[in-house]
Motif scaffolding. Structure first.
Motif, PDB file in Angstrom:
ATOM      1  N   ARG A   1      59.537  18.547  29.966  1.00 33.18           N
ATOM      2  CA  ARG A   1      58.895  17.998  31.143  1.00 33.18           C
ATOM      3  C   ARG A   1      57.724  17.134  30.759  1.00 33.18           C
TER       4      ARG A   1
ATOM      5  N   ARG B   1      60.888  14.198  40.190  1.00 31.30           N
ATOM      6  CA  ARG B   1      59.629  13.605  40.628  1.00 31.30           C
ATOM      7  C   ARG B   1      59.832  12.134  40.933  1.00 31.30           C
TER       8      ARG B   1
ATOM      9  N   ARG C   1      48.881  16.978  30.954  1.00 34.37           N
ATOM     10  CA  ARG C   1      49.999  16.142  31.363  1.00 34.37           C
ATOM     11  C   ARG C   1      49.463  14.849  31.949  1.00 34.37           C
TER      12      ARG C   1
ATOM     13  N   ASP D   1      52.322  19.145  40.192  1.00 35.97           N
ATOM     14  CA  ASP D   1      51.923  19.640  38.880  1.00 35.97           C
ATOM     15  C   ASP D   1      51.483  21.101  38.913  1.00 35.97           C
TER      16      ASP D   1
ATOM     17  N   GLU E   1      60.319  18.381  37.535  1.00 31.34           N
ATOM     18  CA  GLU E   1      59.974  17.235  36.701  1.00 31.34           C
ATOM     19  C   GLU E   1      61.067  16.160  36.749  1.00 31.34           C
TER      20      GLU E   1
END
Length: 955
Positions: free
Chosen positions: A38, A189, A303, A256, A186
């Motif tokens: 991810r 998205r 991230r 997230d 992920e």
């Protein structure tokens, strides 16, 4: 001798089991889970993360080769199954055993530095079990020879079986359920938060491209608590005014911070499921095990994501966009231009035919691989012996996106011409799915959000667990009032709106007590509180008094309590008894932001709701399960605004003091109802094939919005609100089989036929002629609105979902087909009592799903499964549109919003550099289609081709 086969390779299964006893039915296997794929990052952040990850591979290999055989463990004492799971993760071991061996056994846990043999002895001390090596980093548990009893199951060997997958439960459930893992989130998205639900059969997101909020539609049911969205067990739904297009319900969270999502379709017998006539969406936020790497007690996840196809910075308020032809001689009439004039003056001024239409600045679309927006997050977790702590922060900034360039984009047709002696008249007309041009930047699609999470989990004595969490979500966004596009398209350009804002604070406490050796006690208790402040601003700076410029404050308190008791009946099988209760207290208040009529537009009131349920799950034999239960629900509401009757001659007028003015009427309500749920499942031969049937009823009490007066409608003195009553029927087949064509392949299928019928469906309509406010004739009736129970809403359909996994290649799919959609209402000026598209002025008009929709994903795993490549197709049919003639919705302001059928294709790639760094790349809508999302309240085109690059770093 029973024999099964399986092998685990980077998360995918095939098994091999040899059982010395013929009664083998349960086994368990725990192993260190492979790192997920991810992540991703902003340009600057991505570069920084890549630099951190650029450690020479040779040095890493040398470090691993020289690692000592002794490891540090911090595993709390408790139930042996849980201790073995933690031990397997911390040691990177595959541990296989018959599940009955661990029943009722406790372990002292493991704390300190241990070599593997010593660690095994400490974990199994006093359990009467021993561990035998069965392969590379694989162990099998059995009863120690001195304690084996006659008839007791001997060794069970499982080579490489992964611990139970949450998704496997979907194909064992007597009902329809979907599960989204962190990897699914992920992969899906997109530009909007609701894109994470793409591909879930039977599930759509209403008004997807505005605000960053979520309004989930499950099999036609949407809004006002029909599909509660829970975040760690808490509800935060608010209702937002959308002008002539009605209202929309919204819940907020940053993807997230989501650890996983479970979607139940239809009523559920759980403490959290009160009023869920359509279904239940349960989200959990991330926890320590999502952040801390196996064998460690501290972890950080960073991230970053870079996003293309947008402006970066939001457009300035009042920036003109879209196509418009101008205003004619009278309001709302089209202009008439001239060409081929005998004299120049005849074609000048207001008669001059424009050389171009729309704002040319709106076509400044950046290149596909020129990111201008970003999203990022940091999560930190620490695990102690008795306590876990997680802290996380997420932020995203997104400018206005650009529509696609291939499809039914807006354009101006000037072919309607009439030749006259001295000039030619030209009557332009806007054609296409919307007023926005191909590749144009779209107003009202920018938003910025900031989120923070703090969560602590305490592991108490006697197998008790207490989780406390605080989640804050703050967002600034703009959104287009649909009427700017639908009703006033030709009068003026569509303007970029002013920003609105929302802030949500969520407080949760979750308690779980499941003492070992006490099957009658599995207690869960949740207490939560949410506070939401929301401002829904006017469309633009030049229209400060338009719509409801108010700030609304929602407050909710909730409590749930649930216990599960497991009973053994010997030869008569086993059963579970579940009992629980739930309570919710909510209120809303309003602060006006200008001196217009918005002071009376906002809502103010409170609502209390209580429910209790009891259920019994009985399994006379292992392959048959009967689940029955009842839920009783009660509610009361109070509106701070009284009902005002203005006509002293009305039969609803009460004038106690004789002053000739009708006395105010308090707006209060109190209702209750009891609903059953029944399901039966049968798995013949234990070959992975299961048949099931389910009948479920549910009552949804009127929501706080429906129970109070304000924008969109006022309460009526002669229309009492009753609860909605859903009656859902479903029959289905589950099939889960491994090793069909090859030793490692997996086939999963679920086929369901559902018939959902809701009587006394609550929605807005016009008042009937014999009711208060309905006697002024058709024109007066069409401009006033009343909340009421209509006769019914019905949705019948077929749903197919599943997947096939061969390891190197895989596919997933889901399709929903509706064979009956019917909305029935007995009222004035109705052409037909029932139709399949809507009612004048009703919110349900734009909640009707398309006739069919589905998705297909094809993927491959390469480079020793470190690289995953794939393509996803989203297929959307057209909704049932209103007829050209005898349209039952024509009298009201709330028009049916049409959309074309569309096919959208997305590419995704995920590369796991090592166990610390992963890189994801997505190219959404890579064919750059121009289309309107299903269930859009306004004609807002979806994003065109959009590239996203992200990087995730763990250490």
């Amino acid at each position: 001798m029973s024999r099964f086969s399986a092998e685990f390779v980077n998360g995918y299964v095939s098994r091999e089991i040899d059982a010395a006893e013929p009664g083998l039915s349960h086994f368990m296997s725990f192993r260190f889970p492979m790192p997920s794929r991810r992540g991703v990052g902003v340009a600057a952040l991505a570069a920084a993360l890549a630099a951190l990850a650029w450690t020479p591979l040779d040095s890493r290999a040398q470090a691993q080769a020289s690692a000592p055989a002794v490891r540090h463990y911090q595993i709390e004492p408790g139930d042996l199954t849980r201790v073995l799971k933690d031990f397997g993760i911390a040691s990177d071991l595959l541990i296989s055993f018959d599940s009955h061996l661990a029943d009722g056994r406790q372990s002292a846990g493991l704390r300190g530095e241990y070599a593997l043999p010593d660690a095994w002895r400490a974990v199994l001390a006093g359990t009467g079990l021993e561990a035998l090596p069965s392969g590379e980093r694989s162990y099998t548990l059995r009863v120690a020879p001195a304690t084996v009893q006659p008839g007791m199951l001997g060794t069970v060997t499982v080579v490489g079986l992964q611990e139970r997958d949450e998704k496997e439960e979907v194909y064992k459930t007597a009902g329809s359920r979907s599960v989204l893992t962190r990897d699914d989130i992920e992969r899906n998205r997109g530009m909007s938060v609701g894109d994470i639900f793409r591909g879930v059969p039977g599930v759509l997101v209403g008004e997807l491209r505005n605000s960053g909020g979520l309004d989930i539609n499950i099999r036609g049911m949407q809004g006002q608590g029909r599909v509660p969205i829970l975040v760690d067990g808490a509800r935060q739904e608010t209702t937002v005014y959308r002008g002539y297009s009605g209202v929309v319900s919204r819940s907020y969270i940053d993807p997230d911070l989501i650890g996983g999502i479970t979607i139940d379709k239809g009523p559920t017998l759980s403490a959290q499921g009160t009023g869920a006539t359509g279904g239940l969406v349960s989200m959990r936020t991330i926890k320590a095990e999502d952040i801390v790497r196996p064998g460690q007690d501290f972890g950080i996840r960073v991230r970053g994501q870079a996003i293309g196809n947008n402006t970066g910075s939001p457009m300035a308020p009042d920036t003109p966009t879209g196509l418009f032809t101008g205003v004619g001689e009278t309001f709302n009439s089209a202009p008439v231009y001239r060409t081929d004039c005998a004299t120049a003056g005849a074609c000048a001024g207001k008669y001059a035919l424009p050389d171009e239409w729309g704002n040319p600045e709106g076509l400044d679309r950046p290149g596909t691989f020129q990111p201008k927006s970003y999203a990022g997050s940091v999560a930190i977790a620490k695990r102690w012996e008795k306590f876990d702590l997680v802290a996380a922060y997420a932020q995203r900034e997104q400018g206005n996106y650009y529509a696609g360039e291939h499809g039914p984009a807006g354009w101006v047709d000037v072919s309607n011409r009439r030749k006259l002696p001295f000039y030619t008249e030209v009557r332009p007309e806007i054609k296409g799915a919307s007023v926005f041009r191909a590749g144009e930047r779209i107003p009202g699609t920018n938003y910025e959000s900031k989120s923070a999470l703090l969560k602590g989990t305490a592991y108490l004595a006697d197998d008790q667990e207490l989780e406390l969490a605080y989640l804050r979500y703050s967002s600034v966004y703009s959104e287009i009032m649909p009427s700017q596009i639908i009703r006033f398209a030709n009068l003026s350009p569509v303007l970029q709106p002013r920003n609105s804002d929302v802030t949500v604070n969520t407080y949760t406490s979750r308690y779980h007590w499941k003492p070992a050796g006490q099957p009658l006690l599995d207690l869960r208790a949740d207490l939560w509180h949410t506070r939401t402040n929301a401002t829904n601003n006017s469309p633009s700076e030049t229209q400060p008094s338009l719509y409801n410029n108010v700030r609304e404050k929602y407050k909710r308190w909730g409590l749930t309590l649930e216990n599960t008791s497991t009973l053994q009946h010997g030869d008569w099988g086993e059963s579970q008894v579940r009992v629980g209760m739930a309570a919710q207290w909510e209120s809303v208040g309003t602060t006006a932001l200008n001196d217009g009529d918005s002071r009376s537009a906002g809502r103010s009131g409170d609502r209390d709701e209580y429910s209790a349920f009891a259920a019994w799950l009985y399994k006379p034999i292992e392959t048959v399960a009967l689940d029955v239960g009842l839920r009783h629900t009660r509610f009361k509401s109070s509106d701070d605004k009284d009902i005002v009757v203005s006509n002293p001659d009305s039969p609803n007028c009460v004038d106690r003091d004789g002053d000739g003015v009708c006395d105010p009427i308090p707006n209060r309500n109190k209702q209750s109802g009891t609903a059953p749920v029944l399901s039966l499942s049968w798995e013949p031969g234990k070959r992975g094939l299961q048949f099931y049937g389910r009948y479920a009823e549910a009552y949804r009490m009127p929501s706080l919005f429906e129970s109070t007066s304000g924008f969109s409608f006022d309460a009526a003195p002669d229309v009492a609100l009753k609860p909605e009553h859903a009656r859902n029927r479903e029959i289905g087949i589950n099939y889960a089989k491994d090793g069909i064509l090859a030793g490692r392949d997996r086939l999963r299928l679920k086929l369901a036929y559902f018939r959902n019928h809701i009587t006394d469906y609550l929605t807005r309509t016009s008042p009937n002629l014999w009711e208060e406010g309905g006697s002024g004739g058709e024109l007066a009736q069409s401009s006033s609105f009343t909340m009421r129970n209509i006769d019914s809403a019905t949705f019948h359909g077929l749903e197919l979902s599943g997947g096939y996994d061969l390891g190197v290649v895989f596919t997933e799919f889901g399709f929903t087909k509706y064979n009956k959609i019917e909305i029935c209402h007995t009222g004035s000026y109705r052409v037909n009592r029932c139709n399949d598209y809507g009612i004048a002025g009703s919110y349900i008009n734009n909640m009707v799903p398309p006739k069919w929709h589905g998705s297909v994903t094809l993927g491959a795993r390469l480079m020793d499964y470190r690289l995953v490549l794939g393509v996803r197709a989203t297929l959307m049919g057209q909704r049932t549109n209103a007829p050209q003639y005898n349209n039952d919705t024509a009298r009201g302001f709330l028009a049916v919003v049409p959309w074309h059928s569309y096919r959208v294709f997305d590419l995704f790639a995920s590369y796991r550099v090592n166990d610390r760094v992963s890189i994801d790349f997505n190219l959404d809508n890579f064919t750059d289609r121009y289309y309107i999302d299903a269930l859009s309240l306004g004609l807002i085109p979806a994003p065109g081709r959009t590239a996203r690059l992200s990087v995730t770093l763990r250490y």
